[in-house]
Enzyme design. Structure first.
Site, PDB file in Angstrom:
ATOM      1  N   ASP A  93       0.978  -1.230  -0.125  1.00 53.13           N
ATOM      2  CA  ASP A  93       0.048   0.195   0.072  1.00 53.13           C
ATOM      3  C   ASP A  93       0.932   1.141   0.067  1.00 53.13           C
ATOM      4  OD1 ASP A  93      -2.877   0.945   2.178  1.00 53.13           O
ATOM      5  OD2 ASP A  93      -2.094   1.622   0.027  1.00 53.13           O
ATOM      6  N   HIS A 336      -5.014 -21.457  11.233  1.00 54.41           N
ATOM      7  CA  HIS A 336      -6.281 -21.843  10.814  1.00 54.41           C
ATOM      8  C   HIS A 336      -7.174 -20.768  10.179  1.00 54.41           C
ATOM      9  CE1 HIS A 336     -10.294 -23.611  11.339  1.00 54.41           C
ATOM     10  NE2 HIS A 336     -10.735 -22.311  11.426  1.00 54.41           N
TER      11      HIS A 336
HETATM   12  C1  LIG Z   1      -9.784  -1.722   6.723  1.00 53.44           C
HETATM   13  N1  LIG Z   1     -10.497  -0.898   5.880  1.00 53.44           N
HETATM   14  C2  LIG Z   1      -9.573  -0.279   4.710  1.00 53.44           C
HETATM   15  N2  LIG Z   1      -8.292  -0.564   4.699  1.00 53.44           N
HETATM   16  C3  LIG Z   1      -8.202   0.343   3.730  1.00 53.44           C
HETATM   17  C4  LIG Z   1      -6.693   0.730   2.937  1.00 53.44           C
HETATM   18  C5  LIG Z   1      -5.620  -0.023   3.523  1.00 53.44           C
HETATM   19  C6  LIG Z   1      -5.689  -1.463   2.847  1.00 53.44           C
HETATM   20  N3  LIG Z   1      -4.861  -2.424   3.654  1.00 53.44           N
HETATM   21  C7  LIG Z   1      -3.494  -2.065   3.616  1.00 53.44           C
HETATM   22  C8  LIG Z   1      -2.483  -1.998   4.944  1.00 53.44           C
HETATM   23  C9  LIG Z   1      -3.009  -1.320   5.913  1.00 53.44           C
HETATM   24  C10 LIG Z   1      -2.332  -1.221   7.010  1.00 53.44           C
HETATM   25  C11 LIG Z   1      -2.437  -2.675   7.901  1.00 53.44           C
HETATM   26  C12 LIG Z   1      -2.104  -3.838   6.884  1.00 53.44           C
HETATM   27  C13 LIG Z   1      -0.648  -3.723   6.459  1.00 53.44           C
HETATM   28  C14 LIG Z   1      -0.412  -2.389   5.976  1.00 53.44           C
HETATM   29  C15 LIG Z   1      -0.771  -1.292   6.707  1.00 53.44           C
HETATM   30  C16 LIG Z   1      -1.266  -2.228   4.453  1.00 53.44           C
HETATM   31  C17 LIG Z   1      -2.830  -3.834   5.478  1.00 53.44           C
HETATM   32  C18 LIG Z   1      -6.707   1.780   2.010  1.00 53.44           C
HETATM   33  N4  LIG Z   1      -5.362   2.077   1.612  1.00 53.44           N
HETATM   34  C19 LIG Z   1      -5.567   3.020   0.654  1.00 53.44           C
HETATM   35  N5  LIG Z   1      -4.052   3.456   0.265  1.00 53.44           N
HETATM   36  N6  LIG Z   1      -6.570   3.907   0.215  1.00 53.44           N
HETATM   37  C20 LIG Z   1      -7.823   3.401   1.014  1.00 53.44           C
HETATM   38  O1  LIG Z   1      -8.900   4.360   0.381  1.00 53.44           O
HETATM   39  C21 LIG Z   1      -8.017   2.450   1.660  1.00 53.44           C
HETATM   40  C22 LIG Z   1      -9.118   2.182   2.107  1.00 53.44           C
HETATM   41  C23 LIG Z   1      -9.211   1.179   3.289  1.00 53.44           C
HETATM   42  N7  LIG Z   1     -10.181   0.729   4.112  1.00 53.44           N
END
Ligand SMILES: CNc1nc2c(CCNC[C@]34C[C@H]5C[C@H](C[C@H](C5)C3)C4)c3nc(N)[nH]c(=O)c3cc2[nH]1
Length: 373
Positions: A93, A336
Protein backbone atom coordinates in the site's frame (compact mmCIF):
# COMPACT_ATOMS: atom_id res chain seq x y z
CA UNK A 1 8.03 -17.10 -16.16
CA UNK A 2 6.40 -14.14 -17.79
CA UNK A 3 8.33 -10.90 -17.78
CA UNK A 4 5.05 -8.95 -17.98
CA UNK A 5 2.05 -8.30 -15.79
CA UNK A 6 -1.17 -9.81 -17.21
CA UNK A 7 -4.73 -10.46 -16.06
CA UNK A 8 -6.82 -13.15 -17.76
CA UNK A 9 -10.45 -13.68 -16.78
CA UNK A 10 -11.13 -17.41 -17.29
CA UNK A 11 -14.82 -17.55 -16.31
CA UNK A 12 -17.66 -15.34 -15.11
CA UNK A 13 -20.89 -16.02 -13.20
CA UNK A 14 -23.12 -12.95 -13.09
CA UNK A 15 -20.88 -10.03 -12.18
CA UNK A 16 -18.36 -12.35 -10.49
CA UNK A 17 -15.14 -13.32 -12.33
CA UNK A 18 -12.41 -15.84 -11.78
CA UNK A 19 -9.01 -15.59 -13.43
CA UNK A 20 -5.25 -15.39 -13.10
CA UNK A 21 -2.90 -12.45 -12.67
CA UNK A 22 0.50 -13.39 -14.13
CA UNK A 23 3.57 -11.65 -12.71
CA UNK A 24 7.30 -12.37 -13.06
CA UNK A 25 7.25 -13.73 -9.49
CA UNK A 26 4.32 -16.06 -9.96
CA UNK A 27 0.60 -16.31 -10.65
CA UNK A 28 -2.23 -14.97 -8.49
CA UNK A 29 -5.52 -16.88 -8.69
CA UNK A 30 -8.51 -14.56 -8.47
CA UNK A 31 -10.66 -13.84 -6.63
CA UNK A 32 -7.71 -13.61 -4.24
CA UNK A 33 -7.40 -12.91 -0.54
CA UNK A 34 -4.09 -11.28 0.37
CA UNK A 35 -2.75 -11.89 3.89
CA UNK A 36 -1.16 -8.90 5.53
CA UNK A 37 2.53 -8.85 6.33
CA UNK A 38 2.62 -5.69 8.39
CA UNK A 39 6.29 -5.19 9.33
CA UNK A 40 7.82 -7.66 6.86
CA UNK A 41 6.16 -10.58 8.57
CA UNK A 42 2.75 -12.19 8.64
CA UNK A 43 2.61 -12.25 12.43
CA UNK A 44 3.07 -15.70 14.02
CA UNK A 45 3.60 -17.35 10.63
CA UNK A 46 6.67 -18.49 8.69
CA UNK A 47 6.47 -17.58 4.98
CA UNK A 48 6.31 -21.25 4.00
CA UNK A 49 3.32 -21.64 6.33
CA UNK A 50 1.60 -18.66 4.68
CA UNK A 51 2.18 -20.34 1.33
CA UNK A 52 0.85 -23.64 2.71
CA UNK A 53 -2.47 -21.93 3.53
CA UNK A 54 -2.83 -21.26 -0.23
CA UNK A 55 -1.79 -17.61 -0.43
CA UNK A 56 -0.35 -16.53 -3.81
CA UNK A 57 0.47 -12.95 -2.76
CA UNK A 58 0.85 -11.00 0.46
CA UNK A 59 0.84 -7.39 1.53
CA UNK A 60 3.84 -5.37 2.62
CA UNK A 61 3.58 -2.13 4.55
CA UNK A 62 5.16 1.05 3.23
CA UNK A 63 4.43 3.14 6.33
CA UNK A 64 6.01 0.79 8.86
CA UNK A 65 8.98 -0.18 6.73
CA UNK A 66 9.86 3.39 5.76
CA UNK A 67 10.17 4.17 9.47
CA UNK A 68 11.86 0.95 10.51
CA UNK A 69 14.22 -0.42 9.21
CA UNK A 70 13.82 2.14 6.31
CA UNK A 71 13.28 1.28 2.67
CA UNK A 72 16.89 2.17 1.85
CA UNK A 73 18.21 -0.46 4.29
CA UNK A 74 15.85 -3.12 2.88
CA UNK A 75 17.01 -2.21 -0.65
CA UNK A 76 20.66 -2.53 0.40
CA UNK A 77 19.83 -5.97 1.79
CA UNK A 78 18.32 -7.14 -1.50
CA UNK A 79 14.71 -5.95 -1.29
CA UNK A 80 11.64 -7.00 0.68
CA UNK A 81 11.24 -10.43 -0.95
CA UNK A 82 14.77 -11.43 0.09
CA UNK A 83 14.47 -9.69 3.45
CA UNK A 84 11.33 -11.56 4.51
CA UNK A 85 12.04 -14.78 2.56
CA UNK A 86 8.89 -14.61 0.40
CA UNK A 87 9.69 -15.04 -3.31
CA UNK A 88 6.13 -14.74 -4.64
CA UNK A 89 4.27 -11.50 -5.45
CA UNK A 90 4.04 -8.71 -2.88
CA UNK A 91 1.60 -5.79 -3.03
CA UNK A 92 2.44 -2.71 -0.98
CA UNK A 93 0.00 0.00 0.00
CA UNK A 94 1.16 3.57 -0.55
CA UNK A 95 1.37 4.56 3.11
CA UNK A 96 -1.22 7.32 3.28
CA UNK A 97 -3.93 5.21 4.88
CA UNK A 98 -1.70 4.38 7.81
CA UNK A 99 -0.35 7.87 8.28
CA UNK A 100 -3.94 9.00 8.88
CA UNK A 101 -4.58 6.22 11.37
CA UNK A 102 -1.26 5.83 13.19
CA UNK A 103 1.05 8.82 12.90
CA UNK A 104 1.00 11.89 15.07
CA UNK A 105 1.11 15.60 14.17
CA UNK A 106 0.05 15.12 10.59
CA UNK A 107 0.00 17.99 8.08
CA UNK A 108 -1.73 17.44 4.75
CA UNK A 109 -0.98 19.78 1.82
CA UNK A 110 -1.15 19.60 -1.99
CA UNK A 111 2.42 18.31 -1.85
CA UNK A 112 1.66 15.35 0.40
CA UNK A 113 1.63 14.51 4.10
CA UNK A 114 4.18 15.28 6.79
CA UNK A 115 3.95 13.44 10.11
CA UNK A 116 5.70 12.33 13.26
CA UNK A 117 6.77 8.70 13.51
CA UNK A 118 4.70 6.78 16.07
CA UNK A 119 7.91 4.84 16.81
CA UNK A 120 10.45 7.56 17.69
CA UNK A 121 8.76 10.90 17.02
CA UNK A 122 11.02 11.75 14.06
CA UNK A 123 9.42 13.80 11.29
CA UNK A 124 8.76 12.31 7.84
CA UNK A 125 7.15 13.30 4.55
CA UNK A 126 5.13 11.16 2.19
CA UNK A 127 4.39 12.49 -1.29
CA UNK A 128 3.33 10.57 -4.41
CA UNK A 129 6.94 10.71 -5.58
CA UNK A 130 8.40 9.53 -2.25
CA UNK A 131 5.82 6.75 -1.96
CA UNK A 132 6.75 5.47 -5.44
CA UNK A 133 10.45 5.63 -4.48
CA UNK A 134 9.87 3.69 -1.24
CA UNK A 135 7.77 1.01 -2.97
CA UNK A 136 10.45 0.67 -5.67
CA UNK A 137 13.18 0.34 -3.00
CA UNK A 138 11.12 -2.39 -1.34
CA UNK A 139 10.80 -4.09 -4.74
CA UNK A 140 7.07 -4.76 -4.51
CA UNK A 141 5.39 -6.26 -7.57
CA UNK A 142 2.12 -4.33 -7.27
CA UNK A 143 2.48 -0.68 -6.22
CA UNK A 144 -0.46 1.41 -4.98
CA UNK A 145 -0.86 5.04 -6.02
CA UNK A 146 -0.49 7.56 -3.21
CA UNK A 147 -3.97 8.63 -2.18
CA UNK A 148 -6.02 10.00 0.67
CA UNK A 149 -8.61 7.59 2.05
CA UNK A 150 -11.61 9.89 2.44
CA UNK A 151 -12.93 9.60 6.00
CA UNK A 152 -16.50 8.37 6.56
CA UNK A 153 -18.83 10.13 6.92
CA UNK A 154 -17.86 13.08 4.74
CA UNK A 155 -20.26 15.61 3.24
CA UNK A 156 -20.27 15.88 -0.56
CA UNK A 157 -18.01 18.92 -0.73
CA UNK A 158 -15.40 17.39 1.60
CA UNK A 159 -15.50 14.09 -0.26
CA UNK A 160 -15.10 15.88 -3.59
CA UNK A 161 -12.07 17.89 -2.41
CA UNK A 162 -10.49 14.69 -1.10
CA UNK A 163 -11.22 12.70 -4.26
CA UNK A 164 -9.87 15.45 -6.52
CA UNK A 165 -6.66 15.65 -4.45
CA UNK A 166 -6.26 11.87 -4.74
CA UNK A 167 -6.73 12.09 -8.51
CA UNK A 168 -4.00 14.74 -8.81
CA UNK A 169 -1.81 12.47 -6.66
CA UNK A 170 -2.73 9.52 -8.88
CA UNK A 171 -1.32 11.33 -11.92
CA UNK A 172 1.85 12.26 -9.98
CA UNK A 173 2.14 8.61 -8.86
CA UNK A 174 1.84 7.42 -12.46
CA UNK A 175 4.51 9.88 -13.64
CA UNK A 176 6.89 9.05 -10.78
CA UNK A 177 6.38 5.28 -11.23
CA UNK A 178 7.68 5.47 -14.80
CA UNK A 179 7.93 2.38 -16.94
CA UNK A 180 8.84 -0.71 -14.89
CA UNK A 181 8.19 -3.91 -16.91
CA UNK A 182 6.87 -6.73 -14.75
CA UNK A 183 5.79 -4.30 -12.05
CA UNK A 184 2.25 -2.95 -11.80
CA UNK A 185 0.83 0.34 -10.59
CA UNK A 186 -2.78 0.35 -9.35
CA UNK A 187 -4.91 3.49 -9.16
CA UNK A 188 -7.34 3.93 -6.26
CA UNK A 189 -10.92 5.15 -6.78
CA UNK A 190 -12.30 7.49 -4.17
CA UNK A 191 -15.58 9.43 -3.96
CA UNK A 192 -16.92 8.08 -0.67
CA UNK A 193 -20.60 7.04 -1.01
CA UNK A 194 -21.41 9.55 -3.80
CA UNK A 195 -22.12 7.83 -7.13
CA UNK A 196 -21.28 10.84 -9.31
CA UNK A 197 -17.93 11.27 -7.56
CA UNK A 198 -17.15 7.56 -7.87
CA UNK A 199 -17.83 7.88 -11.62
CA UNK A 200 -15.63 10.98 -11.98
CA UNK A 201 -12.85 9.26 -10.06
CA UNK A 202 -13.07 6.13 -12.23
CA UNK A 203 -13.04 8.20 -15.42
CA UNK A 204 -9.98 10.15 -14.24
CA UNK A 205 -8.08 6.95 -13.32
CA UNK A 206 -8.95 5.38 -16.68
CA UNK A 207 -7.68 8.50 -18.48
CA UNK A 208 -4.37 8.31 -16.59
CA UNK A 209 -4.18 4.53 -17.20
CA UNK A 210 -3.27 1.91 -14.61
CA UNK A 211 -2.48 -1.83 -14.55
CA UNK A 212 -5.22 -2.41 -11.97
CA UNK A 213 -7.84 -0.42 -10.12
CA UNK A 214 -8.60 -0.38 -6.40
CA UNK A 215 -11.78 0.75 -4.71
CA UNK A 216 -10.66 2.85 -1.76
CA UNK A 217 -12.59 4.80 0.84
CA UNK A 218 -14.67 1.80 1.95
CA UNK A 219 -14.48 -0.43 5.04
CA UNK A 220 -13.99 2.77 7.00
CA UNK A 221 -17.02 2.47 9.29
CA UNK A 222 -19.84 2.84 6.76
CA UNK A 223 -21.17 -0.64 7.55
CA UNK A 224 -21.80 -3.59 5.24
CA UNK A 225 -25.12 -2.39 3.83
CA UNK A 226 -23.67 0.94 2.71
CA UNK A 227 -20.52 -0.74 1.39
CA UNK A 228 -22.64 -3.14 -0.69
CA UNK A 229 -24.72 -0.20 -1.98
CA UNK A 230 -21.53 1.38 -3.36
CA UNK A 231 -20.38 -2.00 -4.70
CA UNK A 232 -23.63 -2.27 -6.65
CA UNK A 233 -22.22 0.34 -9.07
CA UNK A 234 -18.54 1.12 -8.38
CA UNK A 235 -16.77 -2.02 -9.75
CA UNK A 236 -18.45 -1.73 -13.16
CA UNK A 237 -17.11 1.84 -13.47
CA UNK A 238 -13.59 0.37 -13.62
CA UNK A 239 -12.08 -1.33 -16.70
CA UNK A 240 -13.39 -4.91 -16.79
CA UNK A 241 -10.15 -6.36 -18.23
CA UNK A 242 -8.08 -5.20 -15.28
CA UNK A 243 -8.01 -6.50 -11.68
CA UNK A 244 -10.38 -4.77 -9.25
CA UNK A 245 -9.02 -4.59 -5.66
CA UNK A 246 -11.33 -3.75 -2.76
CA UNK A 247 -9.04 -2.41 -0.02
CA UNK A 248 -9.31 -3.55 3.58
CA UNK A 249 -12.10 -6.12 3.21
CA UNK A 250 -13.05 -8.06 5.23
CA UNK A 251 -15.14 -10.52 7.20
CA UNK A 252 -16.04 -13.74 5.29
CA UNK A 253 -19.53 -12.48 4.42
CA UNK A 254 -18.07 -9.15 3.23
CA UNK A 255 -15.71 -11.11 0.97
CA UNK A 256 -18.49 -13.25 -0.49
CA UNK A 257 -20.66 -10.18 -1.17
CA UNK A 258 -17.76 -8.30 -2.75
CA UNK A 259 -16.87 -11.21 -5.06
CA UNK A 260 -20.54 -11.48 -6.14
CA UNK A 261 -20.31 -7.80 -7.14
CA UNK A 262 -17.20 -8.16 -9.32
CA UNK A 263 -14.23 -7.76 -6.95
CA UNK A 264 -11.04 -9.75 -7.76
CA UNK A 265 -8.65 -8.96 -4.88
CA UNK A 266 -9.04 -8.15 -1.18
CA UNK A 267 -6.86 -7.72 1.89
CA UNK A 268 -7.70 -7.63 5.58
CA UNK A 269 -5.90 -7.92 8.92
CA UNK A 270 -8.91 -9.76 10.36
CA UNK A 271 -7.83 -13.42 10.05
CA UNK A 272 -4.38 -12.78 11.53
CA UNK A 273 -5.27 -10.10 14.08
CA UNK A 274 -8.37 -11.93 15.36
CA UNK A 275 -6.42 -15.21 15.41
CA UNK A 276 -4.14 -13.63 17.99
CA UNK A 277 -7.14 -12.65 20.12
CA UNK A 278 -8.61 -16.18 20.07
CA UNK A 279 -11.26 -15.71 17.37
CA UNK A 280 -11.47 -18.65 14.97
CA UNK A 281 -13.42 -18.43 11.71
CA UNK A 282 -15.20 -21.60 10.64
CA UNK A 283 -17.81 -22.48 8.02
CA UNK A 284 -20.38 -22.47 10.86
CA UNK A 285 -19.43 -19.02 12.17
CA UNK A 286 -16.96 -17.63 14.69
CA UNK A 287 -15.61 -19.66 17.61
CA UNK A 288 -14.20 -17.59 20.48
CA UNK A 289 -11.78 -20.11 21.92
CA UNK A 290 -11.33 -18.11 25.13
CA UNK A 291 -14.87 -18.97 26.17
CA UNK A 292 -14.95 -21.40 29.13
CA UNK A 293 -17.35 -23.72 27.30
CA UNK A 294 -14.39 -25.02 25.23
CA UNK A 295 -12.17 -26.06 28.14
CA UNK A 296 -13.22 -29.73 28.14
CA UNK A 297 -14.10 -30.04 24.47
CA UNK A 298 -11.99 -32.77 22.81
CA UNK A 299 -13.23 -31.91 19.30
CA UNK A 300 -11.23 -29.83 16.80
CA UNK A 301 -12.31 -26.29 15.92
CA UNK A 302 -13.79 -27.58 12.67
CA UNK A 303 -13.75 -31.32 11.92
CA UNK A 304 -13.91 -30.60 8.16
CA UNK A 305 -10.81 -28.41 8.27
CA UNK A 306 -7.45 -29.87 7.21
CA UNK A 307 -5.21 -27.21 8.81
CA UNK A 308 -2.61 -28.26 11.45
CA UNK A 309 -4.69 -26.77 14.28
CA UNK A 310 -7.78 -28.80 13.36
CA UNK A 311 -5.86 -31.96 12.45
CA UNK A 312 -3.81 -32.18 15.64
CA UNK A 313 -5.39 -30.21 18.47
CA UNK A 314 -8.61 -30.08 20.50
CA UNK A 315 -10.63 -27.00 21.37
CA UNK A 316 -9.65 -27.74 24.98
CA UNK A 317 -5.97 -27.42 24.08
CA UNK A 318 -6.49 -24.25 22.03
CA UNK A 319 -8.51 -22.81 24.91
CA UNK A 320 -5.73 -23.66 27.34
CA UNK A 321 -2.80 -22.23 25.36
CA UNK A 322 -4.81 -19.11 24.56
CA UNK A 323 -5.67 -18.53 28.23
CA UNK A 324 -2.04 -19.23 29.16
CA UNK A 325 -0.98 -16.73 26.45
CA UNK A 326 1.34 -19.29 24.94
CA UNK A 327 2.97 -18.31 21.62
CA UNK A 328 1.61 -21.46 19.96
CA UNK A 329 -1.92 -20.09 20.50
CA UNK A 330 -1.25 -17.26 18.02
CA UNK A 331 0.49 -19.62 15.62
CA UNK A 332 -2.33 -22.18 15.50
CA UNK A 333 -5.28 -19.79 15.31
CA UNK A 334 -3.58 -17.56 12.74
CA UNK A 335 -2.76 -20.58 10.61
CA UNK A 336 -6.35 -21.86 10.93
CA UNK A 337 -7.90 -18.50 10.02
CA UNK A 338 -5.66 -17.89 7.01
CA UNK A 339 -6.36 -21.48 5.89
CA UNK A 340 -10.12 -20.89 6.24
CA UNK A 341 -9.98 -17.61 4.27
CA UNK A 342 -7.98 -19.26 1.48
CA UNK A 343 -10.34 -22.24 1.43
CA UNK A 344 -13.25 -19.79 1.08
CA UNK A 345 -11.48 -18.14 -1.88
CA UNK A 346 -10.86 -21.54 -3.52
CA UNK A 347 -14.54 -22.37 -3.05
CA UNK A 348 -15.53 -19.09 -4.70
CA UNK A 349 -13.11 -19.59 -7.62
CA UNK A 350 -14.41 -23.13 -8.23
CA UNK A 351 -18.06 -22.06 -7.95
CA UNK A 352 -17.59 -19.22 -10.46
CA UNK A 353 -15.66 -21.51 -12.85
CA UNK A 354 -18.53 -24.04 -12.70
CA UNK A 355 -21.33 -21.48 -12.92
CA UNK A 356 -22.77 -22.34 -9.51
CA UNK A 357 -21.91 -19.24 -7.47
CA UNK A 358 -25.52 -18.61 -6.37
CA UNK A 359 -25.72 -22.11 -4.85
CA UNK A 360 -22.34 -21.69 -3.15
CA UNK A 361 -23.41 -18.36 -1.63
CA UNK A 362 -26.75 -19.63 -0.32
CA UNK A 363 -25.00 -22.67 1.17
CA UNK A 364 -22.38 -20.35 2.73
CA UNK A 365 -25.10 -18.29 4.44
CA UNK A 366 -27.27 -21.27 5.43
CA UNK A 367 -24.41 -22.90 7.39
CA UNK A 368 -23.49 -19.89 9.44
CA UNK A 369 -25.01 -19.32 12.85
CA UNK A 370 -25.25 -15.73 13.93
CA UNK A 371 -22.78 -14.84 16.71
CA UNK A 372 -20.31 -17.11 18.45
CA UNK A 373 -20.63 -20.89 18.27
C1 LIG B 1 -9.73 -1.77 6.80
N1 LIG B 1 -10.38 -0.88 5.86
C2 LIG B 1 -9.69 -0.23 4.91
N2 LIG B 1 -8.37 -0.41 4.68
C3 LIG B 1 -8.07 0.46 3.68
C4 LIG B 1 -6.83 0.72 3.10
C5 LIG B 1 -5.62 -0.09 3.53
C6 LIG B 1 -5.67 -1.48 2.91
N3 LIG B 1 -4.86 -2.40 3.67
C7 LIG B 1 -3.42 -2.21 3.52
C8 LIG B 1 -2.67 -2.34 4.85
C9 LIG B 1 -3.11 -1.26 5.85
C10 LIG B 1 -2.31 -1.38 7.14
C11 LIG B 1 -2.52 -2.74 7.79
C12 LIG B 1 -2.11 -3.81 6.80
C13 LIG B 1 -0.62 -3.67 6.47
C14 LIG B 1 -0.39 -2.32 5.84
C15 LIG B 1 -0.83 -1.24 6.80
C16 LIG B 1 -1.19 -2.19 4.56
C17 LIG B 1 -2.92 -3.69 5.52
C18 LIG B 1 -6.76 1.75 2.13
N4 LIG B 1 -5.55 2.04 1.55
C19 LIG B 1 -5.47 3.06 0.66
N5 LIG B 1 -4.29 3.38 0.11
N6 LIG B 1 -6.57 3.80 0.30
C20 LIG B 1 -7.80 3.54 0.80
O1 LIG B 1 -8.78 4.23 0.44
C21 LIG B 1 -7.93 2.47 1.77
C22 LIG B 1 -9.17 2.17 2.35
C23 LIG B 1 -9.24 1.16 3.32
N7 LIG B 1 -10.24 0.70 4.10
Amino acid sequence: MTKKFNFDVTATDGRARTGVISTPRGEIRTPAFMPVGTAATVKAMLPESVRATGADILLGNTYHLMLRPTAERIARLGGLHRFMNWDRPILTDSGGFQVMSLAGLRKLTEEGVTFKSHIDGSRHALTPERSMEIQALLGSDIVMAFDECTPFPSDEATARRSMELSMRWARRSREAFGDRPGHALFGIQQGSVYRDQRQESADKLREIGFDGYAIGGLAVGEGQATMFEVLEYAPAMLPEDRPRYLMGVGKPDDIVGAVERGIDMMDCVLPSRSGRTGQAFTRFGVVNIRNARHQDDPRPLDEHCTCPACRNYSRAYLHHVNRAQEIIASMLLTWHNLHYFQELMQGLRDAIAEGRLAAFVSDFHARRAEGDI
